[in-house]
Structures are given as structure tokens and as C-alpha cells.
Design an enzyme around this catalytic site. Sequence first.
Site, mmCIF file in Angstrom:
data_model
loop_
_atom_site.group_PDB
_atom_site.id
_atom_site.type_symbol
_atom_site.label_atom_id
_atom_site.label_comp_id
_atom_site.label_asym_id
_atom_site.label_seq_id
_atom_site.Cartn_x
_atom_site.Cartn_y
_atom_site.Cartn_z
ATOM 1 N N LYS A 6 8.802 28.915 38.962
ATOM 2 C CA LYS A 6 7.426 28.497 38.663
ATOM 3 C C LYS A 6 6.766 29.568 37.821
ATOM 4 O O LYS A 6 7.188 30.725 37.776
ATOM 5 C CB LYS A 6 6.617 28.259 39.945
ATOM 6 C CG LYS A 6 6.462 29.500 40.859
ATOM 7 C CD LYS A 6 5.341 30.446 40.496
ATOM 8 C CE LYS A 6 5.223 31.603 41.499
ATOM 9 N NZ LYS A 6 4.320 32.678 41.029
ATOM 10 N N PRO B 123 15.364 36.354 39.049
ATOM 11 C CA PRO B 123 15.258 37.734 39.527
ATOM 12 C C PRO B 123 14.340 37.856 40.730
ATOM 13 O O PRO B 123 13.325 37.145 40.837
ATOM 14 C CB PRO B 123 14.676 38.478 38.320
ATOM 15 C CG PRO B 123 13.902 37.432 37.579
ATOM 16 C CD PRO B 123 14.685 36.166 37.757
ATOM 17 N N GLY C 176 11.531 39.724 42.940
ATOM 18 C CA GLY C 176 10.370 40.522 42.560
ATOM 19 C C GLY C 176 9.898 40.251 41.156
ATOM 20 O O GLY C 176 9.315 41.111 40.504
ATOM 21 N N GLY C 177 10.128 39.012 40.673
ATOM 22 C CA GLY C 177 9.792 38.694 39.293
ATOM 23 C C GLY C 177 8.518 37.895 39.117
ATOM 24 O O GLY C 177 8.075 37.673 37.993
ATOM 25 N N ILE D 59 8.213 34.694 39.732
ATOM 26 C CA ILE D 59 8.499 33.306 39.347
ATOM 27 C C ILE D 59 8.975 32.469 40.541
ATOM 28 O O ILE D 59 9.501 31.378 40.373
ATOM 29 C CB ILE D 59 9.495 33.219 38.171
ATOM 30 C CG1 ILE D 59 10.774 34.010 38.444
ATOM 31 C CG2 ILE D 59 8.841 33.707 36.891
ATOM 32 C CD1 ILE D 59 11.804 33.884 37.316
ATOM 33 N N GLY D 60 8.753 33.002 41.737
ATOM 34 C CA GLY D 60 8.894 32.194 42.941
ATOM 35 C C GLY D 60 10.290 31.991 43.458
ATOM 36 O O GLY D 60 10.542 31.027 44.190
ATOM 37 N N GLY D 61 11.228 32.864 43.130
ATOM 38 C CA GLY D 61 12.619 32.642 43.519
ATOM 39 C C GLY D 61 12.823 32.427 45.003
ATOM 40 O O GLY D 61 13.397 31.421 45.429
ATOM 41 N N GLY D 62 12.334 33.356 45.827
ATOM 42 C CA GLY D 62 12.526 33.248 47.271
ATOM 43 C C GLY D 62 11.786 32.066 47.867
ATOM 44 O O GLY D 62 12.317 31.347 48.716
ATOM 45 N N SER E 22 10.900 29.309 46.324
ATOM 46 C CA SER E 22 11.574 28.104 45.878
ATOM 47 C C SER E 22 12.849 27.862 46.686
ATOM 48 O O SER E 22 13.144 26.726 47.080
ATOM 49 C CB SER E 22 11.912 28.208 44.389
ATOM 50 O OG SER E 22 12.567 27.047 43.934
ATOM 51 N N ASP F 24 3.590 30.700 48.733
ATOM 52 C CA ASP F 24 3.935 29.804 47.627
ATOM 53 C C ASP F 24 4.898 28.692 48.029
ATOM 54 O O ASP F 24 5.172 27.793 47.220
ATOM 55 C CB ASP F 24 4.553 30.599 46.465
ATOM 56 C CG ASP F 24 3.541 31.485 45.752
ATOM 57 O OD1 ASP F 24 2.331 31.330 46.001
ATOM 58 O OD2 ASP F 24 3.972 32.333 44.941
#
Length: 291
Positions: free
Chosen positions: A10, A99, A101-102, A104-107, A109, A141
Site C-alpha cells: 500500500k 521490504p 520497515g518500508g 508500504i504495509g508488508g507485515g 498486508s 493498518d
Amino acid sequence: MTLTWPSPAKLNLFLYITGQRADGYHELQTLFQFLDYGDQITFTPRQDDQINLLTTMAGVDVDKNLIVRAAKSLQAHCRMVLNHPGPLGADICIDKVLPMGGGIGGGSSNAATTLIALNEHWGTQLSDDTLAELGKHLGADVPVFVRGHAAFAEGIGEILTPAEPKERWYLVAHPGIEISTPMIFTDPELNRNSPKRSLAALLLAPYANDCEPIARKRFREVEQLVSWLLEYAPSRLTGTGACVFSEFETQADALKVLNKAPSWVQGFVAQGANVSPLHKFRAGITRVLHQ
């Protein structure tokens, strides 16, 4: 049935901090949009209650991984609230490209994909409202990923209004560092007094991110990345960083800039998506399963 589910990134197209509550949480206004790009998570249901994450992720303890926590949260809810009689286990693998800590919501998501996918695999038939409530306890998020539509978020991020921003093309670049969200939000120089505005007013104004000045001040790599991207297109931080993104009208324009990136920049090009790729995938799977 073994299935591989999308876990999309995101962007925060804008992010304004409008105050700080007595409990320390920050009030904000932000616009979430998904990207047609992300991790891929494969789920294989088991005939017992074991939750096994088969992919090792450096620096992340398995029991603290949001995938495992989401699976166990759903499992516990289904046992205690639904008295679900069947096996609620899974073997899980992830192809991780986003990545950590980027911004863009990796964890988050990953957690949302786990909740939605296992709800389908286990046949537990929980609503997205219930899954979002479970997700809220995993991360602020997670609910927006569960609900699966671009959204204007207010309060501490829990008040979501569906939105329809233009689905532009984005170059998303990462400077090779992680940024801790608490580090940004505890900085004494962080602007906490942006005026509250309606979504209509915000959509007409130039987009900005109140966290960006702090990230640029604290991290030389972010400052370099923003400065480089601004030579080509409107660019800003997403979330609390470390990723920075630029807006383009076409995929070709975005790729042209990515091809000029210096060696220290990690990046990708993707299109914004107001309906999450996760929900598009679920709709297709549901049609297949119920034919």
C-alpha cells in the site's frame, strides 16, 4: 487445496498528523491506496491444528511474525466463539519481496492475507467486519487490508471511508534501511498540528506527508532518495518510511526513471489499485469453489 494468495503493498498518498491524544496515540488523516505488487503467501490446510511457517525470515522470531499471529488469532476465535469442530491448521510459505520497515504495509498486508485466506481454507465463513476486528489487534493498518478498498483513514487510523483516488503508476524506491515507526512519532520536531480537512478539500490540495521532514532529517539515505526522485516527478515518503514514491501517468514513464536509478536504490514500478488484488483473487477463488 493448496493456494498461493497475493499480499499487496500500500501507499499513503498523503499523511497528516492532526493531534496527539492523552494516551500518546496520534490523530491523523491519510489516504490509503493498494498497489498491484506484493508478497505471495501459500497456504496448505492441515488435518490437525498445527500452524507452521515454513519460510525463515531473517531477524523475525517465528512466534512474533504477523502471519503466525494472525493465523493463531483466527484459530482461537473459531475455537472459542464458533466452537468450530474441524481441523484448523496450515503449512504456510511466503515469497517475500516487500521490504520490512518500508512504510508500504508488508507485515500488515501479510496478516490480512492470512486472515482472509485461512477463513476460506478453513470454511469458517467469518465476515470481513469480524476479520477486520481481529486484525485491529495485530496492527493499525491491518483492517484496511482486510476491507480491501482504497480508504481515507481518520482518528488513529481506525475510521475508514472508501475512496476512489486516481489509479496512477508509481515508482516505489527503498533506500536500503529500515525506519522504526516509534522513532518518527516520538521525535519532538514532528508536526502534530495539521488542520483537519474534509476528504474533498484534501484531494484538491497538494499531497504531503508530515512524517517526511523527520525521516529526511534523521536518515541521510531518505534525504538523498527524495532529492533524486524530485528531479523527475512529484515524490514523497509513504507512511513513516523508508520507502519513497513518485507519481507517473504511464508505466513507461515510471520505468524510464527506474532505469536511471543509482546502484544504491532498490525499486519497482506498480499501478495503484482501489480494489485490493487480494480481494480480486478471493472473488475468483470463491467462484471456482462454488461452481
